[in-house]
Design a protein around this motif. Structure first.
Motif, short mmCIF file in Angstrom:
data_model
loop_
_atom_site.label_atom_id
_atom_site.label_comp_id
_atom_site.label_asym_id
_atom_site.label_seq_id
_atom_site.Cartn_x
_atom_site.Cartn_y
_atom_site.Cartn_z
N GLU A 12 0.84 -1.21 0.00
CA GLU A 12 0.00 0.00 0.00
C GLU A 12 0.87 1.25 0.00
O GLU A 12 0.55 2.23 -0.67
N ALA A 15 2.30 1.61 -3.47
CA ALA A 15 1.27 1.95 -4.46
C ALA A 15 0.96 3.45 -4.46
O ALA A 15 0.50 3.99 -5.46
N ASP A 17 -0.73 6.63 -4.62
CA ASP A 17 -2.10 7.04 -4.92
C ASP A 17 -2.83 6.06 -5.84
O ASP A 17 -3.98 6.29 -6.20
N MET A 18 -2.19 4.95 -6.19
CA MET A 18 -2.84 3.93 -7.03
C MET A 18 -3.61 2.96 -6.13
O MET A 18 -3.27 2.78 -4.96
N SER A 19 -4.64 2.33 -6.70
CA SER A 19 -5.30 1.27 -5.94
C SER A 19 -4.32 0.11 -5.84
O SER A 19 -3.43 -0.06 -6.68
N ALA A 22 -4.44 -2.14 -8.93
CA ALA A 22 -3.80 -1.55 -10.11
C ALA A 22 -2.27 -1.59 -9.96
O ALA A 22 -1.56 -1.86 -10.93
N TYR A 23 -1.80 -1.33 -8.76
CA TYR A 23 -0.35 -1.36 -8.52
C TYR A 23 0.21 -2.77 -8.75
O TYR A 23 1.22 -2.95 -9.43
N GLU A 26 0.23 -3.62 -12.43
CA GLU A 26 1.31 -2.92 -13.12
C GLU A 26 2.66 -3.57 -12.83
O GLU A 26 3.49 -3.71 -13.73
N GLU A 31 3.84 -2.01 -18.26
CA GLU A 31 3.01 -1.03 -18.95
C GLU A 31 2.07 -1.68 -19.96
O GLU A 31 1.19 -1.03 -20.50
N PRO A 35 -5.97 -1.62 -19.30
CA PRO A 35 -6.73 -0.92 -18.26
C PRO A 35 -8.02 -1.67 -17.95
O PRO A 35 -8.64 -2.25 -18.83
#
Length: 119
Positions: A12, A15, A17-19, A22-23, A26, A31, A35
């Motif tokens: 966390e 990550a 500011d990413m959820s 999503a982190y 990624e 990349e 999405p």
């Protein structure tokens, strides 16, 4: 995926500011990660169609009539006359129309149960 409290806290923090999901995606796929589609907050896709269904249900005595028919069938007192059969067919057709309208309002398309049929 099971994580210790410390592992999750580290992820966390990394990550930012990413959820967390999503982190992790990624980090796993780089990349090239496609999405994710955002889920709709409301399952209703067509409020007008939903209004028609609710209006039809509110203005009908459908539930009461179906309950009376079920009682008559269970007691064996349902006289089968041509007008009775016609009324039953009309009620079935009305229920099917409301069902299709409700499914369309919810974005599910028209229901079909044929093999290979995709709503």
């Amino acid at each position: 995926m099971r994580l210790t409290f410390e592992e999750r806290a580290q992820l966390e923090q990394d990550a930012a500011d990413m959820s967390l999901g999503a982190y992790i995606r990624e980090r796993l796929f780089g990349e090239d990660a496609a999405p994710r589609k955002a889920r709709s907050k409301s399952p209703v896709k067509d409020y007008e169609a939903l209004g028609r269904v609710l209006g039809a249900l509110g203005s009908s005595r459908l539930s009461s009539n179906l309950n009376q028919l079920a009682k008559a069938v269970n007691t064996g007192s349902l006289p089968v006359r041509p007008e009775t059969e016609s009324e039953l067919r009309e009620a079935c057709a009305a229920v099917l129309v409301m069902r299709e309208e409700l499914l369309m309002a919810l974005g599910r398309g028209i229901y079909c149960d044929e093999p290979g049929c995709e709503p």
